[in-house]
Design a protein around this motif. Structure first.
Motif, PDB file in Angstrom:
ATOM      1  N   VAL A   1      48.396  63.831  69.414  1.00  0.00           N
ATOM      2  CA  VAL A   1      48.210  64.607  68.189  1.00  0.00           C
ATOM      3  C   VAL A   1      47.157  63.949  67.301  1.00  0.00           C
ATOM      4  N   PHE A   2      47.228  62.611  67.218  1.00  0.00           N
ATOM      5  CA  PHE A   2      46.298  61.905  66.337  1.00  0.00           C
ATOM      6  C   PHE A   2      44.910  61.769  66.955  1.00  0.00           C
TER       7      PHE A   2
ATOM      8  N   CYS B   1      44.358  54.963  61.208  1.00  0.00           N
ATOM      9  CA  CYS B   1      43.776  54.057  62.200  1.00  0.00           C
ATOM     10  C   CYS B   1      42.910  54.818  63.202  1.00  0.00           C
ATOM     11  N   GLY B   2      43.315  56.054  63.518  1.00  0.00           N
ATOM     12  CA  GLY B   2      42.506  56.856  64.426  1.00  0.00           C
ATOM     13  C   GLY B   2      41.147  57.176  63.842  1.00  0.00           C
ATOM     14  N   VAL B   3      41.117  57.588  62.571  1.00  0.00           N
ATOM     15  CA  VAL B   3      39.833  57.883  61.926  1.00  0.00           C
ATOM     16  C   VAL B   3      39.001  56.611  61.814  1.00  0.00           C
TER      17      VAL B   3
ATOM     18  N   GLY C   1      39.644  63.289  65.194  1.00  0.00           N
ATOM     19  CA  GLY C   1      38.284  63.537  65.666  1.00  0.00           C
ATOM     20  C   GLY C   1      37.955  62.819  66.951  1.00  0.00           C
ATOM     21  N   MET C   2      38.846  61.960  67.429  1.00  0.00           N
ATOM     22  CA  MET C   2      38.558  61.201  68.651  1.00  0.00           C
ATOM     23  C   MET C   2      38.315  62.127  69.839  1.00  0.00           C
ATOM     24  N   MET C   3      39.134  63.175  69.963  1.00  0.00           N
ATOM     25  CA  MET C   3      38.947  64.099  71.088  1.00  0.00           C
ATOM     26  C   MET C   3      37.633  64.859  70.982  1.00  0.00           C
TER      27      MET C   3
END
Length: 412
Positions: A152-153, A218-220, A158-160
C-alpha cells in the motif's frame, strides 16, 4: 584476548511489535548488543510466524511453526508470551517497561492507550524510556487510524510509479519492488532514531521521548533524488525499467543465452573499456557517444546500439570481458547466484547458528562491520514463549508460584 563489550550492552529493549518494520528495528538493536525482550500473544505469537511456507524443518525433516519470514527479523531476542488485553498482562508489560530503556510498538495509533501502555502513561513511571511507535501513517493526520502494509505504501509514496517498465514497451506499468522495501527502510530509520534518542537522553536531556515513525513518511523520504528532482522541476520521473537515471549506460542487457547482466559505464575510462570489449573503437570518439552528457542526450541510440551487440554472445562472455577492463558489471543473480558469489562467501553473509527445534539454522549476517566492537553474537530467533519464565524470574523477580498463577489466569 578479552571479548569487547557490545556497543549496546546494558540497554534493554521491550519489543511489542510484529510482522517486519518494527521487528527489523529491534533486531538491529539486538545485533548491537541490547537485551531485546519480545512480547508475543500466548498461543499464536507474532503474525509472521505463520507467514509460510517455507517453514523451518525440525530434526526429523517435518515443518516447524517457524516461518522463514519470522526468522528474518527476530534473531538476538528473548520471547515472552503476555496477554496485554488482560489487566494482569498489561501490568506485567508496565513492570517490564519500568526497567527498560526502549519500547518499540507498531499498533494502530491510540490502541495501546486503552491498556495503559501508551507513551504518556509509561513515560510518567519511567521518564528515561525511549518509546518508538511504528505505524502506517503516523500518530496524527486524517489517515492516522487506517491500516496499511508495505505494498500500500509503495503505491501511495510514489515508489511504484518510478518502478517498472517504461510506457510503450510490452509489460509497461507501475510495479512493486520485489522485497518489502518500505518496511525494511522504516526499520532502519527507526533504529537510527532510537540510537539518537538514547544519545540525547544520556548526554543532553536526561529523559526519554516519543518517536513517531510512519511507513508513508519513510516511503516518500526513500525516493530521495527522485523527489528532489521533482521539487525543483515539477516534473515526475518516468519509469525506466532496469535502466538508471545517472550516467549512460546504466542498464541491464539481455544476451544470447537469455541471461542478463547489469552494466554501468559513466566515466571516460569505463566507456573506453566498453568500446574495446565490443570492438567498436569508433564509439569512443563519436560525438553522440563520447561523453556522459552526450550519451544521456542520445540515450535511446546508445542503448539500442549496445543491446544489438550484447545479444550476440552469452552473459558470462560479456561479464568476464568487461570485468577484465575494470568496468562495473554483474550478472543478474538469483539467490543461488548470490550465495555462490565468492565475495559474498568471503564476507560470511550466510552463517549457521544453533536452533532448539531444527538443530541448526542458516541466517543472514548483519552487514555492519566495526573494528573495536564487532557483532559476534547471533542468537537464534526464539521459539514462542521460549524465555517467558526466564524473563519473569530474572527481570521482574517473580517466584515460581507467581508465575504459575499468571499462567493459570491466562496472563502469560
Amino acid at each position: 584476548m578479552t571479548t569487547p563489550q557490545a556497543p549496546l550492552a546494558g540497554i534493554r529493549v521491550l519489543d511489542l511489535s510484529r510482522i517486519l518494520a518494527a521487528p527489523m528495528a529491534s533486531q538491529m538493536l539486538g545485533d548491537l548488543g541490547a537485551d531485546v525482550i519480545k512480547v508475543e500473544r500466548p498461543g499464536t505469537g507474532d503474525d509472521s510466524r505463520s507467514y509460510g511456507p517455507p517453514f523451518l524443518q525440525d530434526g526429523d525433516g517435518s515443518p516447524s511453526q517457524e516461518a522463514g519470514f519470522y526468522l528474518s527479523c527476530n534473531r538476538n531476542k528473548r520471547s515472552i508470551t503476555i496477554d496485554h488485553s488482560t489487566a494482569d498482562g498489561a501490568q506485567l508489560v508496565r513492570e517490564l517497561a519500568e526497567s527498560s530503556d526502549v519500547l518499540i510498538e507498531n499498533f494502530r495509533a491510540g490502541v495501546l492507550e486503552k491498556y495503559g501502555l501508551d507513551f504518556d502513561t509509561l513515560h510518567a513511571s519511567n521518564p528515561r524510556l525511549v518509546y518508538c511507535s511504528v505505524t502506517g501513517y503516523g500518530q496524527d493526520g486524517p489517515y492516522s487510524r487506517r491500516p496499511g502494509y508495505d505494498g500500500v505504501f509503495q503505491a501511495m509514496s510514489g515508489m511504484m510509479s518510478v518502478s517498472g517498465l517504461p510506457e510503450g514497451v510490452p509489460g509497461a506499468g507501475p510495479m512493486k519492488v520485489g522485497v518489502s522495501m518500505i518496511d525494511i527502510l522504516t526499520g532502519l530509520y527507526a533504529s537510527n532514531a532510537i540510537l539518537a534518542a538514547l544519545r540525547y537522553r544520556d548526554t543532553v536531556g536526561g529523559t526519554g521521548q516519543h518517536i513517531d515513525m510512519s511507513l508513508l513518511d519513510c516511503g516518500v523520504a526513500s525516493l530521495s533524488h527522485f523527489v528532489q528532482n521533482y521539487l525543483i522541476s515539477g516534473v515526475a520521473a518516468p519509469r525506466r525499467g532496469n535502466g538508471g537515471f545517472g550516467g549512460i549506460p546504466s542498464q541491464t542487457f539481455r544476451c544470447a543465452d537469455g541471461e542478463e547482466f547489469f552494466l554501468v559505464a559513466s566515466t571516460p575510462k569505463q566507456w573506453a573499456g566498453v568500446t574495446k570489449v565490443i570492438a567498436r573503437p569508433d564509439l569512443a570518439d563519436d560525438e553522440r557517444f563520447a561523453t556522459v552528457s552526450a550519451r544521456i542526450a542520445h540515450r535511446d541510440l546508445v542503448l539500442k546500439t549496445l543491446a544489438e551487440i550484447f545479444v550476440t554472445q552469452s552473459a558470462d562472455h560479456w561479464v568476464s570481458m568487461l570485468e577484465a577492463e575494470d568496468v562495473p558489471v554483474s550478472p543478474v543473480n538469483d539467490m543461488n547466484g548470490v550465495f555462490a558469489n565468492p565475495q559474498v562467501d568471503h564476507r560470511g553473509l550466510r552463517m549457521t547458528v544453533e536452533h532448539p527445534v531444527a538443530g541448526t539454522v542458516d541466517l543472514l549476517r548483519n552487514p555492519i562491520r566495526m573494528s573495536a566492537t564487532p557483532i559476534e553474537e547471533y542468537r537464534t530467533p526464539p521459539t514462542l514463549g521460549q524465555h517467558t519464565r526466564e524473563v519473569l524470574e530474572q527481570v521482574l523477580g517473580k517466584t515460581p508460584d507467581e508465575i504459575e498463577h499468571l499462567e493459570q489466569i491466562g496472563a502469560v
